[in-house]
Motif scaffolding. Sequence first.
Motif, mmCIF file in Angstrom:
data_model
loop_
_atom_site.group_PDB
_atom_site.id
_atom_site.type_symbol
_atom_site.label_atom_id
_atom_site.label_comp_id
_atom_site.label_asym_id
_atom_site.label_seq_id
_atom_site.Cartn_x
_atom_site.Cartn_y
_atom_site.Cartn_z
ATOM 1 N N GLY A 161 -56.352 1.644 -24.507
ATOM 2 C CA GLY A 161 -55.397 0.686 -25.053
ATOM 3 C C GLY A 161 -56.068 -0.583 -25.552
ATOM 4 O O GLY A 161 -55.640 -1.178 -26.550
ATOM 5 N N ALA A 162 -57.148 -0.996 -24.883
ATOM 6 C CA ALA A 162 -57.841 -2.231 -25.247
ATOM 7 C C ALA A 162 -58.546 -2.139 -26.589
ATOM 8 O O ALA A 162 -58.855 -3.167 -27.197
ATOM 9 C CB ALA A 162 -58.847 -2.602 -24.155
ATOM 10 N N ILE A 163 -58.797 -0.909 -27.064
ATOM 11 C CA ILE A 163 -59.445 -0.754 -28.380
ATOM 12 C C ILE A 163 -58.486 -0.115 -29.399
ATOM 13 O O ILE A 163 -58.908 0.464 -30.394
ATOM 14 C CB ILE A 163 -60.757 0.039 -28.273
ATOM 15 C CG1 ILE A 163 -60.545 1.420 -27.650
ATOM 16 C CG2 ILE A 163 -61.790 -0.753 -27.480
ATOM 17 C CD1 ILE A 163 -61.797 2.304 -27.650
ATOM 18 N N GLY A 164 -57.205 -0.229 -29.102
ATOM 19 C CA GLY A 164 -56.197 0.145 -30.083
ATOM 20 C C GLY A 164 -55.878 1.614 -30.175
ATOM 21 O O GLY A 164 -55.333 2.067 -31.186
ATOM 22 N N LEU A 165 -56.180 2.378 -29.110
ATOM 23 C CA LEU A 165 -55.863 3.805 -29.115
ATOM 24 C C LEU A 165 -54.549 4.023 -28.364
ATOM 25 O O LEU A 165 -54.430 3.660 -27.187
ATOM 26 C CB LEU A 165 -56.992 4.609 -28.465
ATOM 27 C CG LEU A 165 -58.373 4.474 -29.108
ATOM 28 C CD1 LEU A 165 -59.375 5.380 -28.413
ATOM 29 C CD2 LEU A 165 -58.322 4.761 -30.603
ATOM 30 N N CYS A 204 -69.431 5.597 -24.820
ATOM 31 C CA CYS A 204 -69.782 6.450 -25.956
ATOM 32 C C CYS A 204 -68.654 6.460 -26.988
ATOM 33 O O CYS A 204 -68.910 6.405 -28.201
ATOM 34 C CB CYS A 204 -70.085 7.861 -25.468
ATOM 35 S SG CYS A 204 -70.673 8.977 -26.765
ATOM 36 N N LEU A 205 -67.428 6.509 -26.517
ATOM 37 C CA LEU A 205 -66.281 6.486 -27.426
ATOM 38 C C LEU A 205 -66.289 5.203 -28.253
ATOM 39 O O LEU A 205 -66.097 5.234 -29.483
ATOM 40 C CB LEU A 205 -64.984 6.602 -26.617
ATOM 41 C CG LEU A 205 -63.678 6.529 -27.407
ATOM 42 C CD1 LEU A 205 -63.574 7.666 -28.411
ATOM 43 C CD2 LEU A 205 -62.481 6.562 -26.444
ATOM 44 N N GLU A 206 -66.514 4.071 -27.584
ATOM 45 C CA GLU A 206 -66.603 2.797 -28.304
ATOM 46 C C GLU A 206 -67.697 2.837 -29.368
ATOM 47 O O GLU A 206 -67.497 2.442 -30.516
ATOM 48 C CB GLU A 206 -66.903 1.664 -27.314
ATOM 49 C CG GLU A 206 -65.716 1.106 -26.574
ATOM 50 C CD GLU A 206 -66.027 -0.276 -26.003
ATOM 51 O OE1 GLU A 206 -67.204 -0.699 -26.033
ATOM 52 O OE2 GLU A 206 -65.086 -0.940 -25.540
ATOM 53 N N LYS A 207 -68.872 3.308 -28.977
ATOM 54 C CA LYS A 207 -70.028 3.321 -29.864
ATOM 55 C C LYS A 207 -69.750 4.116 -31.146
ATOM 56 O O LYS A 207 -69.994 3.645 -32.262
ATOM 57 C CB LYS A 207 -71.233 3.910 -29.134
ATOM 58 C CG LYS A 207 -72.540 3.910 -29.918
ATOM 59 C CD LYS A 207 -73.652 4.526 -29.084
ATOM 60 C CE LYS A 207 -74.987 4.479 -29.826
ATOM 61 N NZ LYS A 207 -75.564 3.117 -29.844
ATOM 62 N N LEU A 249 -66.763 5.218 -32.342
ATOM 63 C CA LEU A 249 -65.651 4.652 -33.118
ATOM 64 C C LEU A 249 -66.120 3.456 -33.946
ATOM 65 O O LEU A 249 -65.728 3.286 -35.112
ATOM 66 C CB LEU A 249 -64.520 4.225 -32.180
ATOM 67 C CG LEU A 249 -63.582 5.315 -31.675
ATOM 68 C CD1 LEU A 249 -62.644 4.760 -30.615
ATOM 69 C CD2 LEU A 249 -62.771 5.938 -32.815
ATOM 70 N N HIS A 250 -66.982 2.624 -33.348
ATOM 71 C CA HIS A 250 -67.508 1.465 -34.074
ATOM 72 C C HIS A 250 -68.351 1.922 -35.265
ATOM 73 O O HIS A 250 -68.233 1.364 -36.374
ATOM 74 C CB HIS A 250 -68.350 0.607 -33.120
ATOM 75 C CG HIS A 250 -68.875 -0.646 -33.747
ATOM 76 N ND1 HIS A 250 -68.076 -1.707 -34.093
ATOM 77 C CD2 HIS A 250 -70.146 -1.009 -34.107
ATOM 78 C CE1 HIS A 250 -68.812 -2.667 -34.627
ATOM 79 N NE2 HIS A 250 -70.075 -2.265 -34.653
ATOM 80 N N MET A 302 -67.961 4.565 -36.911
ATOM 81 C CA MET A 302 -67.084 5.192 -37.903
ATOM 82 C C MET A 302 -66.149 4.193 -38.584
ATOM 83 O O MET A 302 -65.341 4.565 -39.431
ATOM 84 C CB MET A 302 -66.282 6.317 -37.250
ATOM 85 C CG MET A 302 -67.146 7.468 -36.752
ATOM 86 S SD MET A 302 -66.201 8.785 -35.915
ATOM 87 C CE MET A 302 -65.384 9.560 -37.324
ATOM 88 N N GLY A 303 -66.237 2.923 -38.183
ATOM 89 C CA GLY A 303 -65.489 1.894 -38.886
ATOM 90 C C GLY A 303 -64.219 1.413 -38.222
ATOM 91 O O GLY A 303 -63.484 0.605 -38.812
ATOM 92 N N HIS A 304 -63.910 1.882 -37.006
ATOM 93 C CA HIS A 304 -62.713 1.387 -36.311
ATOM 94 C C HIS A 304 -62.976 -0.044 -35.853
ATOM 95 O O HIS A 304 -64.023 -0.345 -35.271
ATOM 96 C CB HIS A 304 -62.407 2.295 -35.117
ATOM 97 C CG HIS A 304 -61.170 1.914 -34.366
ATOM 98 N ND1 HIS A 304 -59.959 1.691 -34.978
ATOM 99 C CD2 HIS A 304 -60.970 1.706 -33.030
ATOM 100 C CE1 HIS A 304 -59.059 1.368 -34.058
ATOM 101 N NE2 HIS A 304 -59.646 1.378 -32.873
ATOM 102 N N GLN A 305 -62.031 -0.926 -36.105
ATOM 103 C CA GLN A 305 -62.208 -2.339 -35.816
ATOM 104 C C GLN A 305 -61.674 -2.700 -34.431
ATOM 105 O O GLN A 305 -60.497 -2.496 -34.139
ATOM 106 C CB GLN A 305 -61.491 -3.189 -36.891
ATOM 107 C CG GLN A 305 -62.018 -2.979 -38.302
ATOM 108 C CD GLN A 305 -63.465 -3.396 -38.440
ATOM 109 O OE1 GLN A 305 -63.851 -4.512 -38.054
ATOM 110 N NE2 GLN A 305 -64.296 -2.503 -38.987
ATOM 111 N N PHE A 306 -62.562 -3.231 -33.596
ATOM 112 C CA PHE A 306 -62.182 -3.707 -32.270
ATOM 113 C C PHE A 306 -63.359 -4.496 -31.720
ATOM 114 O O PHE A 306 -64.463 -4.480 -32.282
ATOM 115 C CB PHE A 306 -61.830 -2.547 -31.331
ATOM 116 C CG PHE A 306 -62.971 -1.588 -31.085
ATOM 117 C CD1 PHE A 306 -63.805 -1.730 -29.986
ATOM 118 C CD2 PHE A 306 -63.220 -0.541 -31.965
ATOM 119 C CE1 PHE A 306 -64.860 -0.857 -29.774
ATOM 120 C CE2 PHE A 306 -64.265 0.336 -31.761
ATOM 121 C CZ PHE A 306 -65.094 0.180 -30.655
ATOM 122 N N GLU A 307 -63.142 -5.186 -30.625
ATOM 123 C CA GLU A 307 -64.217 -5.943 -29.984
ATOM 124 C C GLU A 307 -65.036 -5.010 -29.095
ATOM 125 O O GLU A 307 -64.504 -4.435 -28.143
ATOM 126 C CB GLU A 307 -63.637 -7.092 -29.157
ATOM 127 C CG GLU A 307 -64.699 -7.963 -28.511
ATOM 128 C CD GLU A 307 -64.105 -9.078 -27.668
ATOM 129 O OE1 GLU A 307 -64.873 -9.731 -26.940
ATOM 130 O OE2 GLU A 307 -62.872 -9.281 -27.743
#
Length: 379
Positions: free
Chosen positions: A278-282, A352-355, A357-358, A360-365
């Motif tokens: 949820g914190a990264i918009g999923l 790893c999911l954060e890495k 997704l980042h 691939m261009g997904h925007q989040f902190e």
Amino acid sequence: MKRNLLLTPGPTQVPPELCEALGRPIIHHRTPQFQDNIKKAVEGLKEIFQTKNDIYILTSSGTGAMEASVVNLLNSGDKAIAVDCGKFGERWVELCQTYKANTVTHKVPWGKAPTAAEIKSLLNTHPDAKAVFICLAETSTGVTPDVKAIGDVVKNTKAVLVVDAVSGLAVQEIKTDEWHCDVVVSGSHKGLMLSPGLGFISASPKAIDMINKCTTPRYYFDLREYKKAMEKIDTPFTPAIGILMALVESLNMIKKDGLNNMFARYAQLARAVRAGCGAIGLELFPDPACATNVLTAVKVPANIDGEKLVKTMRDTYGITFAGGQDHLKGKLIRMAHMGALDEYDILTGLACLEKVLHQMGHQFELGAALTAAQKSLNN
């Protein structure tokens, strides 16, 4: 060295202790020594199933146990109610249709769970139904129904309640006897942390009476033969000897941890994963009210190729998630929190999911998922 971390809903990680057990030399299966393993396995499984009913051990996948339940309960033309709320509910439908049952398919929107009220209405409309088939954990969508409430509805009818607990056993609570579950099926390669190869079936007296009256031809999956063999602490055919011996070790590990402690741990891991996602918009795919503790299914952002996401995590970084199935292929990712997994595995998966997704261009902190998950774990 690239690691191999399975965060899938089966097969799951096999811990080192069970890898060692699986690697031991096998013994002959028609011996007192192997009978001792059968006895310990059945006793341990009864504790996990929370039942005093018969339990039969099959050499098969979980689907083999599902098929065995159908072929032993239903004759051609018998009416059965099969709940389809995902790919594995759909499997119940297909199995019933394969054996030419008069199948009443109750379709539930994916991401929702069947309710006791719906089952009651179906049974009122179809009082001649011989069985109701449901899933404890529908892993294609991430939902768990209120099995206890459904059991209360079915118990006073002529029908038996059959529960697919292949993914849910030892992860999501099921009280087989107390919840009036007549047949519960499962397998070795999910919550029990072993290789695929063993199927399990519990059968109540109501189910055994139906099994004995069933005239459908069957051979390898004839549960009457398994019951006869089990009365002699034996199996009717050659079992998966090494996996069954390792099963004894798995059940000892679960007993040592405590089943309720394990349920609480998986619930905690589920909350942490959902907080992180949820914190990264999923967005969580299932209705939160019926989300299972077996895994978390979240929607892939519209600008992200879900299949490429899963492939990159697996092939580049050695972290395996499951993707969506059927019409949800490429639209969901599914992260398990079951079996031998702990909070560090979950944090590794989220990192790893954060890495990826980042990349691939997904925007989040960056770090937001880990921070949220850590906070959840430490509450």
